[in-house]
Design a protein around this motif. Structure first.
Motif, PDB file in Angstrom:
ATOM      1  N   MET A  40       0.836  -1.195   0.000  1.00 48.85           N
ATOM      2  CA  MET A  40       0.000   0.000   0.000  1.00 48.85           C
ATOM      3  C   MET A  40       0.871   1.245   0.000  1.00 48.85           C
ATOM      4  O   MET A  40       1.888   1.299   0.648  1.00 48.85           O
ATOM      5  CB  MET A  40      -0.905   0.000   1.257  1.00 48.85           C
ATOM      6  N   LYS A  41       0.444   2.283  -0.735  1.00 49.49           N
ATOM      7  CA  LYS A  41       1.158   3.549  -0.753  1.00 49.49           C
ATOM      8  C   LYS A  41       0.447   4.536   0.171  1.00 49.49           C
ATOM      9  O   LYS A  41      -0.767   4.513   0.296  1.00 49.49           O
ATOM     10  CB  LYS A  41       1.211   4.109  -2.167  1.00 49.49           C
ATOM     11  N   TYR A  42       1.200   5.417   0.784  1.00 42.13           N
ATOM     12  CA  TYR A  42       0.627   6.401   1.697  1.00 42.13           C
ATOM     13  C   TYR A  42       0.897   7.810   1.185  1.00 42.13           C
ATOM     14  O   TYR A  42       1.963   8.094   0.646  1.00 42.13           O
ATOM     15  CB  TYR A  42       1.214   6.235   3.098  1.00 42.13           C
ATOM     16  N   VAL A  43      -0.069   8.693   1.365  1.00 41.35           N
ATOM     17  CA  VAL A  43       0.094  10.078   0.959  1.00 41.35           C
ATOM     18  C   VAL A  43       0.916  10.800   2.014  1.00 41.35           C
ATOM     19  O   VAL A  43       0.655  10.686   3.207  1.00 41.35           O
ATOM     20  CB  VAL A  43      -1.279  10.750   0.799  1.00 41.35           C
ATOM     21  N   ALA A  44       1.927  11.552   1.583  1.00 38.48           N
ATOM     22  CA  ALA A  44       2.808  12.233   2.516  1.00 38.48           C
ATOM     23  C   ALA A  44       2.023  13.202   3.396  1.00 38.48           C
ATOM     24  O   ALA A  44       1.182  13.957   2.920  1.00 38.48           O
ATOM     25  CB  ALA A  44       3.889  12.978   1.736  1.00 38.48           C
ATOM     26  N   GLU A  45       2.342  13.176   4.696  1.00 42.91           N
ATOM     27  CA  GLU A  45       1.640  14.031   5.656  1.00 42.91           C
ATOM     28  C   GLU A  45       1.871  15.508   5.348  1.00 42.91           C
ATOM     29  O   GLU A  45       0.980  16.340   5.552  1.00 42.91           O
ATOM     30  CB  GLU A  45       2.114  13.701   7.073  1.00 42.91           C
ATOM     31  N   GLU A  46       3.069  15.850   4.840  1.00 39.65           N
ATOM     32  CA  GLU A  46       3.350  17.250   4.513  1.00 39.65           C
ATOM     33  C   GLU A  46       2.408  17.741   3.413  1.00 39.65           C
ATOM     34  O   GLU A  46       1.954  18.894   3.439  1.00 39.65           O
ATOM     35  CB  GLU A  46       4.805  17.423   4.033  1.00 39.65           C
ATOM     36  N   LEU A  47       2.121  16.864   2.452  1.00 41.40           N
ATOM     37  CA  LEU A  47       1.208  17.237   1.378  1.00 41.40           C
ATOM     38  C   LEU A  47      -0.198  17.428   1.930  1.00 41.40           C
ATOM     39  O   LEU A  47      -0.901  18.379   1.562  1.00 41.40           O
ATOM     40  CB  LEU A  47       1.208  16.172   0.280  1.00 41.40           C
ATOM     41  N   ILE A  48      -0.617  16.546   2.806  1.00 39.00           N
ATOM     42  CA  ILE A  48      -1.944  16.650   3.410  1.00 39.00           C
ATOM     43  C   ILE A  48      -2.109  17.985   4.120  1.00 39.00           C
ATOM     44  O   ILE A  48      -3.143  18.659   4.006  1.00 39.00           O
ATOM     45  CB  ILE A  48      -2.188  15.497   4.408  1.00 39.00           C
ATOM     46  N   GLU A  49      -1.087  18.398   4.868  1.00 36.74           N
ATOM     47  CA  GLU A  49      -1.164  19.663   5.595  1.00 36.74           C
ATOM     48  C   GLU A  49      -1.243  20.853   4.645  1.00 36.74           C
ATOM     49  O   GLU A  49      -1.941  21.831   4.913  1.00 36.74           O
ATOM     50  CB  GLU A  49       0.044  19.804   6.534  1.00 36.74           C
ATOM     51  N   LYS A  50      -0.538  20.794   3.536  1.00 35.83           N
ATOM     52  CA  LYS A  50      -0.629  21.856   2.532  1.00 35.83           C
ATOM     53  C   LYS A  50      -2.045  21.938   1.974  1.00 35.83           C
ATOM     54  O   LYS A  50      -2.624  23.014   1.841  1.00 35.83           O
ATOM     55  CB  LYS A  50       0.347  21.587   1.380  1.00 35.83           C
ATOM     56  N   LEU A  51      -2.575  20.785   1.636  1.00 32.58           N
ATOM     57  CA  LEU A  51      -3.911  20.744   1.037  1.00 32.58           C
ATOM     58  C   LEU A  51      -4.982  21.193   2.025  1.00 32.58           C
ATOM     59  O   LEU A  51      -5.984  21.809   1.634  1.00 32.58           O
ATOM     60  CB  LEU A  51      -4.220  19.321   0.552  1.00 32.58           C
ATOM     61  N   ARG A  52      -4.782  20.899   3.294  1.00 34.58           N
ATOM     62  CA  ARG A  52      -5.764  21.243   4.319  1.00 34.58           C
ATOM     63  C   ARG A  52      -5.986  22.758   4.416  1.00 34.58           C
ATOM     64  O   ARG A  52      -7.042  23.218   4.843  1.00 34.58           O
ATOM     65  CB  ARG A  52      -5.321  20.692   5.679  1.00 34.58           C
ATOM     66  N   ASP A  53      -4.990  23.545   3.997  1.00 36.78           N
ATOM     67  CA  ASP A  53      -5.072  25.001   4.111  1.00 36.78           C
ATOM     68  C   ASP A  53      -5.730  25.671   2.908  1.00 36.78           C
ATOM     69  O   ASP A  53      -5.928  26.886   2.913  1.00 36.78           O
ATOM     70  CB  ASP A  53      -3.669  25.590   4.294  1.00 36.78           C
ATOM     71  N   ILE A  54      -6.061  24.916   1.875  1.00 37.82           N
ATOM     72  CA  ILE A  54      -6.709  25.513   0.699  1.00 37.82           C
ATOM     73  C   ILE A  54      -8.106  25.993   1.093  1.00 37.82           C
ATOM     74  O   ILE A  54      -8.900  25.222   1.643  1.00 37.82           O
ATOM     75  CB  ILE A  54      -6.796  24.486  -0.447  1.00 37.82           C
ATOM     76  N   PRO A  55      -8.433  27.271   0.851  1.00 35.53           N
ATOM     77  CA  PRO A  55      -9.707  27.843   1.312  1.00 35.53           C
ATOM     78  C   PRO A  55     -10.931  27.084   0.800  1.00 35.53           C
ATOM     79  O   PRO A  55     -11.053  26.837  -0.406  1.00 35.53           O
ATOM     80  CB  PRO A  55      -9.671  29.268   0.761  1.00 35.53           C
ATOM     81  N   ILE A  56     -11.799  26.712   1.723  1.00 35.31           N
ATOM     82  CA  ILE A  56     -13.004  25.964   1.370  1.00 35.31           C
ATOM     83  C   ILE A  56     -13.881  26.756   0.412  1.00 35.31           C
ATOM     84  O   ILE A  56     -14.460  26.206  -0.527  1.00 35.31           O
ATOM     85  CB  ILE A  56     -13.794  25.581   2.642  1.00 35.31           C
ATOM     86  N   GLN A  57     -13.983  28.086   0.636  1.00 34.53           N
ATOM     87  CA  GLN A  57     -14.853  28.888  -0.227  1.00 34.53           C
ATOM     88  C   GLN A  57     -14.342  28.902  -1.672  1.00 34.53           C
ATOM     89  O   GLN A  57     -15.135  28.942  -2.616  1.00 34.53           O
ATOM     90  CB  GLN A  57     -14.993  30.323   0.314  1.00 34.53           C
ATOM     91  N   ASP A  58     -13.023  28.847  -1.860  1.00 34.75           N
ATOM     92  CA  ASP A  58     -12.466  28.790  -3.217  1.00 34.75           C
ATOM     93  C   ASP A  58     -12.788  27.457  -3.875  1.00 34.75           C
ATOM     94  O   ASP A  58     -13.125  27.388  -5.062  1.00 34.75           O
ATOM     95  CB  ASP A  58     -10.953  28.987  -3.174  1.00 34.75           C
ATOM     96  N   VAL A  59     -12.673  26.397  -3.098  1.00 36.20           N
ATOM     97  CA  VAL A  59     -12.967  25.060  -3.611  1.00 36.20           C
ATOM     98  C   VAL A  59     -14.445  24.967  -3.986  1.00 36.20           C
ATOM     99  O   VAL A  59     -14.809  24.443  -5.049  1.00 36.20           O
ATOM    100  CB  VAL A  59     -12.605  23.985  -2.570  1.00 36.20           C
ATOM    101  N   ALA A  60     -15.320  25.485  -3.114  1.00 39.25           N
ATOM    102  CA  ALA A  60     -16.760  25.458  -3.384  1.00 39.25           C
ATOM    103  C   ALA A  60     -17.094  26.192  -4.670  1.00 39.25           C
ATOM    104  O   ALA A  60     -17.880  25.717  -5.497  1.00 39.25           O
ATOM    105  CB  ALA A  60     -17.513  26.075  -2.207  1.00 39.25           C
TER     106      ALA A  60
END
Length: 331
Positions: free
Chosen positions: A1-21
């Motif tokens: 199994m491959k795992y997504v890097a935690e550093e990438l997850i933290e970067k993605l977590r900060d992307i503004p929800i309103q922009d994504v919506a």
């Protein structure tokens, strides 16, 4: 199994929800220091914490990943792919395609209870989406489409035959009220299958949405069943393509994803993935006509204006170059 890097997850977590919506097509509304959605006014987004709550649900505080899972019809890995591909771009779809889903449903797929009639479903698919009457009736008679009892949603079901028994493996719900868009996969759906229609062809036509696949079939008329069809219900659920790549009967794949930046980017990545795994397969890119986002938008536009609809043919001159710009059309 491959795992997504935690550093990438933290970067993605900060992307503004309103922009994504907004990028997903929702209408973001400013309410004081918060944001809400025109389509879901019970949603409140806190831009400082980059969290949202949905008061019509459990009211708990959730992340941008949860937003994509709840409103974008994705699993966790799909949400990671979506954010990474569209906002950061550190990895390709193929990097994540072997990752197991975060959600693990212990029970089998349980379909919503069927309604005693199909009035809302037929009206939505035939009158609103302009799909072929004969096609919808045929698919309904075979159990691929029905209306749920509680909410009158359209239920799309894909089946697999094991030991001579036909059993559902994937189901998707689509709301019939266009003013309040609603779509989601039924828990327990198999993302290694997604929504597929197998007509024992050597050609597979891939679209993003189920309604796009049905639009292509409607355009084909009597030739609707000459190809197999796979609807990914998004651009990130690529594991279902691997299932078909392992099927040696498939000789041709037509990529008919949306004619927008997300669809075009996914098309390039999927094409590369297919060519790496099955270089013997002929891959063609056939999109909707220039000026439209997808095949259903093209179909609705033409049907409602009595414009002739031509069958999609696998011809070289119809293969779309991804680099071509596309113009807006006044409708």
């Amino acid at each position: 199994m491959k795992y997504v890097a935690e550093e990438l997850i933290e970067k993605l977590r900060d992307i503004p929800i309103q922009d994504v919506a907004s990028s997903m097509g929702y209408h973001v509304v400013k309410k004081g220091r918060f944001y809400s959605l025109k389509e879901h006014d019970s949603v409140m987004i806190d831009p400082q914490k980059n969290k949202y709550v949905r008061y019509s649900s459990d009211g708990s505080s959730k992340s941008v990943f949860d937003f994509l899972i709840e409103f974008g019809n994705m699993d966790f890995i799909g949400a990671v792919n979506y954010l990474n591909n569209n906002y950061i771009g550190e990895a390709q779809i193929s990097r994540f395609k072997e990752v197991k889903e975060e959600k693990n449903y212990s029970g089998k797929l349980e379909l919503p209870r069927k309604s005693t009639n199909m009035r809302n479903t037929f009206a939505y698919l035939i009158k609103t989406r302009c799909l072929s009457v004969d096609l919808i009736k045929s698919l309904a008679n075979k159990g691929y489409i029905y209306q749920d009892e509680e909410h009158k949603n359209v239920v799309f079901v894909a089946y697999e035959v094991k030991d001579g028994i036909k059993q559902p493996v994937f189901a998707n719900l689509k709301g019939t009220n266009e003013q309040y868009p609603y779509k989601r996969d039924v828990p327990g759906s198999d993302y290694n299958r997604c929504f597929f229609l197998d007509y024992k062809s050597d050609t597979l036509f891939i679209t993003e949405a189920i309604i796009d696949a049905l639009s292509v079939m409607s355009m084909q008329g009597d030739d609707a069943f000459k190809w197999n069809y796979l609807a990914l219900t998004g651009v990130t659920k690529t594991s279902s393509i691997n299932y078909w790549l392992d099927n040696n009967n498939i000789k041709n794949i037509i990529l008919g994803l949306d004619r927008d930046k997300y669809g075009m980017k996914a098309t390039e990545q999927i094409k590369e993935m297919i060519e790496q795994k099955r270089p013997d397969i002929n891959v063609e890119i056939i999109q909707c006509e220039e000026g439209f986002k997808d095949f259903n938008e093209e179909l609705v536009y033409k049907v409602k204006r009595n414009i002739p609809i031509h069958k999609i043919e696998r011809k070289k001159e119809q293969v779309v170059e991804l680099a071509n710009p596309f113009r807006s059309r006044t409708r």
